[in-house]
Design a protein around this motif. Sequence first.
Motif, mmCIF file in Angstrom:
data_model
loop_
_atom_site.group_PDB
_atom_site.id
_atom_site.type_symbol
_atom_site.label_atom_id
_atom_site.label_comp_id
_atom_site.label_asym_id
_atom_site.label_seq_id
_atom_site.Cartn_x
_atom_site.Cartn_y
_atom_site.Cartn_z
ATOM 1 N N UNK A 170 0.826 -1.213 0.000
ATOM 2 C CA UNK A 170 0.000 0.000 0.000
ATOM 3 C C UNK A 170 0.858 1.261 0.000
ATOM 4 N N UNK A 171 1.885 1.289 0.824
ATOM 5 C CA UNK A 171 2.730 2.483 0.903
ATOM 6 C C UNK A 171 3.518 2.702 -0.382
ATOM 7 N N UNK A 172 3.973 1.613 -0.993
ATOM 8 C CA UNK A 172 4.685 1.737 -2.271
ATOM 9 C C UNK A 172 3.765 2.294 -3.347
ATOM 10 N N UNK A 173 2.524 1.824 -3.379
ATOM 11 C CA UNK A 173 1.569 2.320 -4.399
ATOM 12 C C UNK A 173 1.249 3.788 -4.172
ATOM 13 N N UNK A 174 1.062 4.191 -2.913
ATOM 14 C CA UNK A 174 0.792 5.600 -2.622
ATOM 15 C C UNK A 174 1.965 6.473 -3.079
ATOM 16 N N UNK A 215 -3.586 -7.034 -3.998
ATOM 17 C CA UNK A 215 -4.424 -6.270 -4.934
ATOM 18 C C UNK A 215 -5.317 -5.288 -4.183
ATOM 19 N N UNK A 216 -5.880 -5.738 -3.060
ATOM 20 C CA UNK A 216 -6.737 -4.861 -2.269
ATOM 21 C C UNK A 216 -5.916 -3.761 -1.610
ATOM 22 N N UNK A 217 -4.714 -4.061 -1.166
ATOM 23 C CA UNK A 217 -3.853 -3.036 -0.572
ATOM 24 C C UNK A 217 -3.546 -1.946 -1.594
ATOM 25 N N UNK A 218 -3.258 -2.339 -2.846
ATOM 26 C CA UNK A 218 -3.025 -1.355 -3.905
ATOM 27 C C UNK A 218 -4.277 -0.539 -4.170
#
Length: 136
Positions: free
Chosen positions: A27-31, A90-93
């Motif tokens: 999640x943090x990488x995608x943000x 996938x949900x974290x992204x």
Amino acid sequence: MSAARPDQARLDPTFLALPFRSLGETALARAAELGATHADFRFERVRYQSLAVRDGVLQDASDSEDLGFAVRVVHRGSWGFASGVVLTPEEARRVAETAVGVAEVAASMTAEPVVLAPEPVHDDVTWVSSYAVNPL
């Protein structure tokens, strides 16, 4: 095998087995990929127990739990927030993308951009609610 950190010695091993670290990293990488200037990830499990007693006799007992995570970001000078309960990369992204999307919408309505106070990063921190008797 490495020794458990002191804060983790108090945690239920079934909680520690959950994929919160990998979900947080995803999640943090995608943000960051989407341009968020700040992002944080929170993972939580809340356990409940309900007992019903009548005239000193147990009538009903149930256990339940809430499990999920949240991503909070600052993007384009505004806060964005989203949460999820499906524990997959996938949900974290998707949750991170939603949080950034919320911030983008909020940016058009934000007169003064969010400026975070200087605070050291508290990376990989565990908080445990206080209790008088160990519930586990």
